[in-house]
Motif scaffolding. Sequence first.
Motif, PDB file in Angstrom:
ATOM      1  N   LEU A 241     -35.025  18.770  26.329  1.00  0.00           N
ATOM      2  CA  LEU A 241     -35.037  17.586  27.179  1.00  0.00           C
ATOM      3  C   LEU A 241     -33.877  16.662  26.844  1.00  0.00           C
ATOM      4  O   LEU A 241     -33.103  16.926  25.923  1.00  0.00           O
ATOM      5  CB  LEU A 241     -36.383  16.857  27.014  1.00  0.00           C
ATOM      6  CG  LEU A 241     -37.628  17.716  27.263  1.00  0.00           C
ATOM      7  CD1 LEU A 241     -38.879  16.881  27.077  1.00  0.00           C
ATOM      8  CD2 LEU A 241     -37.595  18.363  28.639  1.00  0.00           C
TER       9      LEU A 241
ATOM     10  N   MET B 183     -33.356  12.954  25.558  1.00  0.00           N
ATOM     11  CA  MET B 183     -34.065  11.820  24.936  1.00  0.00           C
ATOM     12  C   MET B 183     -33.099  10.630  24.960  1.00  0.00           C
ATOM     13  O   MET B 183     -32.093  10.635  24.252  1.00  0.00           O
ATOM     14  CB  MET B 183     -34.437  12.141  23.491  1.00  0.00           C
ATOM     15  CG  MET B 183     -34.653  13.622  23.207  1.00  0.00           C
ATOM     16  SD  MET B 183     -36.186  14.289  23.791  1.00  0.00           S
ATOM     17  CE  MET B 183     -37.295  13.659  22.593  1.00  0.00           C
TER      18      MET B 183
ATOM     19  N   ALA C   8     -35.154   4.850  29.896  1.00  0.00           N
ATOM     20  CA  ALA C   8     -36.229   5.739  30.365  1.00  0.00           C
ATOM     21  C   ALA C   8     -37.280   4.920  31.114  1.00  0.00           C
ATOM     22  O   ALA C   8     -37.738   5.318  32.201  1.00  0.00           O
ATOM     23  CB  ALA C   8     -36.849   6.480  29.183  1.00  0.00           C
TER      24      ALA C   8
ATOM     25  N   TYR D 289     -38.420   5.500  35.111  1.00  0.00           N
ATOM     26  CA  TYR D 289     -39.750   5.909  35.576  1.00  0.00           C
ATOM     27  C   TYR D 289     -40.459   4.792  36.347  1.00  0.00           C
ATOM     28  O   TYR D 289     -41.422   5.041  37.071  1.00  0.00           O
ATOM     29  CB  TYR D 289     -40.598   6.443  34.422  1.00  0.00           C
ATOM     30  CG  TYR D 289     -40.159   7.819  33.990  1.00  0.00           C
ATOM     31  CD1 TYR D 289     -39.491   8.027  32.789  1.00  0.00           C
ATOM     32  CD2 TYR D 289     -40.352   8.932  34.822  1.00  0.00           C
ATOM     33  CE1 TYR D 289     -39.044   9.291  32.412  1.00  0.00           C
ATOM     34  CE2 TYR D 289     -39.918  10.189  34.462  1.00  0.00           C
ATOM     35  CZ  TYR D 289     -39.258  10.366  33.256  1.00  0.00           C
ATOM     36  OH  TYR D 289     -38.813  11.616  32.887  1.00  0.00           O
TER      37      TYR D 289
ATOM     38  N   LEU E  52     -46.486   6.230  30.792  1.00  0.00           N
ATOM     39  CA  LEU E  52     -46.146   6.706  29.455  1.00  0.00           C
ATOM     40  C   LEU E  52     -47.446   7.209  28.830  1.00  0.00           C
ATOM     41  O   LEU E  52     -48.333   6.422  28.519  1.00  0.00           O
ATOM     42  CB  LEU E  52     -45.537   5.558  28.631  1.00  0.00           C
ATOM     43  CG  LEU E  52     -45.020   5.909  27.229  1.00  0.00           C
ATOM     44  CD1 LEU E  52     -43.967   7.004  27.285  1.00  0.00           C
ATOM     45  CD2 LEU E  52     -44.438   4.658  26.573  1.00  0.00           C
TER      46      LEU E  52
ATOM     47  N   GLN F  50     -48.910  11.707  24.147  1.00  0.00           N
ATOM     48  CA  GLN F  50     -47.684  12.518  24.020  1.00  0.00           C
ATOM     49  C   GLN F  50     -46.483  11.656  23.629  1.00  0.00           C
ATOM     50  O   GLN F  50     -45.466  12.178  23.203  1.00  0.00           O
ATOM     51  CB  GLN F  50     -47.348  13.159  25.375  1.00  0.00           C
ATOM     52  CG  GLN F  50     -48.457  13.978  25.988  1.00  0.00           C
ATOM     53  CD  GLN F  50     -48.398  15.423  25.555  1.00  0.00           C
ATOM     54  OE1 GLN F  50     -47.369  15.883  25.043  1.00  0.00           O
ATOM     55  NE2 GLN F  50     -49.485  16.132  25.720  1.00  0.00           N
TER      56      GLN F  50
ATOM     57  N   ALA G 268     -44.822  10.336  25.896  1.00  0.00           N
ATOM     58  CA  ALA G 268     -43.865  10.843  26.892  1.00  0.00           C
ATOM     59  C   ALA G 268     -44.313  10.418  28.286  1.00  0.00           C
ATOM     60  O   ALA G 268     -45.491  10.177  28.534  1.00  0.00           O
ATOM     61  CB  ALA G 268     -43.795  12.372  26.800  1.00  0.00           C
ATOM     62  N   TYR G 269     -43.336  10.370  29.209  1.00  0.00           N
ATOM     63  CA  TYR G 269     -43.631   9.983  30.595  1.00  0.00           C
ATOM     64  C   TYR G 269     -44.156  11.178  31.379  1.00  0.00           C
ATOM     65  O   TYR G 269     -43.582  12.275  31.314  1.00  0.00           O
ATOM     66  CB  TYR G 269     -42.380   9.415  31.256  1.00  0.00           C
ATOM     67  CG  TYR G 269     -42.074   8.008  30.823  1.00  0.00           C
ATOM     68  CD1 TYR G 269     -41.180   7.750  29.786  1.00  0.00           C
ATOM     69  CD2 TYR G 269     -42.714   6.918  31.416  1.00  0.00           C
ATOM     70  CE1 TYR G 269     -40.907   6.454  29.370  1.00  0.00           C
ATOM     71  CE2 TYR G 269     -42.451   5.613  31.002  1.00  0.00           C
ATOM     72  CZ  TYR G 269     -41.549   5.399  29.980  1.00  0.00           C
ATOM     73  OH  TYR G 269     -41.291   4.119  29.558  1.00  0.00           O
TER      74      TYR G 269
ATOM     75  N   TYR H  42     -39.718  18.267  35.126  1.00  0.00           N
ATOM     76  CA  TYR H  42     -39.480  19.379  34.205  1.00  0.00           C
ATOM     77  C   TYR H  42     -40.552  20.460  34.261  1.00  0.00           C
ATOM     78  O   TYR H  42     -40.249  21.628  34.460  1.00  0.00           O
ATOM     79  CB  TYR H  42     -39.312  18.844  32.772  1.00  0.00           C
ATOM     80  CG  TYR H  42     -39.240  19.968  31.778  1.00  0.00           C
ATOM     81  CD1 TYR H  42     -40.270  20.214  30.877  1.00  0.00           C
ATOM     82  CD2 TYR H  42     -38.157  20.861  31.794  1.00  0.00           C
ATOM     83  CE1 TYR H  42     -40.227  21.280  30.013  1.00  0.00           C
ATOM     84  CE2 TYR H  42     -38.104  21.935  30.936  1.00  0.00           C
ATOM     85  CZ  TYR H  42     -39.142  22.138  30.048  1.00  0.00           C
ATOM     86  OH  TYR H  42     -39.112  23.210  29.206  1.00  0.00           O
TER      87      TYR H  42
ATOM     88  N   PHE I 228     -44.466  16.614  33.667  1.00  0.00           N
ATOM     89  CA  PHE I 228     -43.844  16.093  32.461  1.00  0.00           C
ATOM     90  C   PHE I 228     -42.364  15.866  32.747  1.00  0.00           C
ATOM     91  O   PHE I 228     -41.721  16.708  33.380  1.00  0.00           O
ATOM     92  CB  PHE I 228     -44.019  17.167  31.383  1.00  0.00           C
ATOM     93  CG  PHE I 228     -43.702  16.731  29.980  1.00  0.00           C
ATOM     94  CD1 PHE I 228     -42.436  16.891  29.440  1.00  0.00           C
ATOM     95  CD2 PHE I 228     -44.678  16.148  29.187  1.00  0.00           C
ATOM     96  CE1 PHE I 228     -42.151  16.509  28.146  1.00  0.00           C
ATOM     97  CE2 PHE I 228     -44.402  15.755  27.882  1.00  0.00           C
ATOM     98  CZ  PHE I 228     -43.141  15.944  27.365  1.00  0.00           C
ATOM     99  N   GLY I 229     -41.833  14.743  32.306  1.00  0.00           N
ATOM    100  CA  GLY I 229     -40.452  14.394  32.655  1.00  0.00           C
ATOM    101  C   GLY I 229     -39.404  15.024  31.752  1.00  0.00           C
ATOM    102  O   GLY I 229     -39.632  15.181  30.549  1.00  0.00           O
TER     103      GLY I 229
ATOM    104  N   GLN J 267     -36.838  11.563  28.527  1.00  0.00           N
ATOM    105  CA  GLN J 267     -37.863  10.948  27.688  1.00  0.00           C
ATOM    106  C   GLN J 267     -37.186   9.927  26.758  1.00  0.00           C
ATOM    107  O   GLN J 267     -35.967   9.994  26.540  1.00  0.00           O
ATOM    108  CB  GLN J 267     -38.585  12.017  26.841  1.00  0.00           C
ATOM    109  CG  GLN J 267     -39.428  12.974  27.679  1.00  0.00           C
ATOM    110  CD  GLN J 267     -40.583  12.302  28.424  1.00  0.00           C
ATOM    111  OE1 GLN J 267     -40.997  11.174  28.107  1.00  0.00           O
ATOM    112  NE2 GLN J 267     -41.094  12.979  29.441  1.00  0.00           N
TER     113      GLN J 267
END
Length: 332
Positions: free
Chosen positions: A223, A225, A231, A235, A243, A247, A249-250, A279, A291-292, A295
């Motif tokens: 990914l 980052m 980020a 989003y 978020l 995780q 994560a977005y 992704y 999942f993006g 991140q």
Amino acid sequence: DSGSAKTTPEKDDLEYLTPVSIGTPPQVLNLDFDSGSSDLWVFSSELPQSSVSGQSLYDPSKSSTAEEVQGATWNISYGDQSSSNGIVYRDVVNVGGVEFKSQAVEIATTVSSQFTRDTNNDGLLGLAFSSINTVQPQQEKTFFDNILSNLDAPVWTADLKYHAPGTYDFGVIDKSKYTGDITYTDVDQSDGFWMFDVAGYGFGNSTFKAAPFKGIADTGTTLAMIPAEIAGAYYRQVKGAKLDSQQGAYVFPCDSVLPDFIFGVGNARYTIPGKFINYSLLDESDPTTCFGGLQPDMGIGFAILGDILLKSTFVVFDAGTESTPRLGFAKK
Ligand SMILES: O=C(CNCCc1c[nH]c2ccccc12)Nc1scc(-c2ccccc2)c1C(=O)NCc1ccccc1
């Protein structure tokens, strides 16, 4: 010398695997070329069977040109808590026709479960700077460092693609692989990475923001980052994105249309299509949550520009002559 090797993506472009010949007679392993680390390490016959699940193993006892580096060991760990360690041989290594006769081949005697579960990945071929190679007591050189003086040009290039095979070239810049000009930017190798200044960013209908940040070109990380505030701003343009605290994560609804992400190198601007940033499924059991590919960085002090970003461009890793190393980016 120059050479070219085809690299093939695993599911969801998690990683790109490239065949490498090791030893005499040649043993072919599929390795993850990694500009974010500097060890060439492989699954080996020395691993307990419980650590192997389908990977090809390098067996130095079957290579007439393998020589153990007495007393040498290696030990590496990554930001996802994966790790591996072992001992060191030297042997003939051939990548896309470019050969080095006494390349340090770090054989694993231990690998973490993350690697055991990654059944087609037979090891990593490090392409960051040799200053962060983990072999002790005597550090070893990367394949690129070893072949550098024999290359027609002091470069290797990455042409990674979205859900399709690409190529890694050594010693040549293939004009058929990109369009327009290559924009070069200086590299700060003091941390051992291909670190450079990203000039700024933009997305969707927002104007480009000249807000520079440091990042590394990292073919070994899936990914991209990026700084947390960038980020977050990206989003916020995606309805239903959140978020996921578990995780860190977005995630967002899989049917979201994601904006393109623009990044700057010098005066040039490159686009990561929104499609690349949608992704993958967060997990197979829930087909609605995705999942993006962008991140937030984990506060490590620089962005990690992994495959999500690199696959949208043609990238030149240039060791330079006496001058400093540099990175080149081109559209394709
Ligand atoms: O290590 C590499 C490139 N090789 C990856 C090989 C690999 C590691 N698991 C693998 C699994 C399969 C195939 C290859 C690999 N890049 C860098 S530079 C700084 C960090 C870092 C340091 C501290 C904290 C965060 C990042 C990382 C990092 O850990 N990336 C992986 C990652 C993975 C997941 C999430 C973040 C970062």
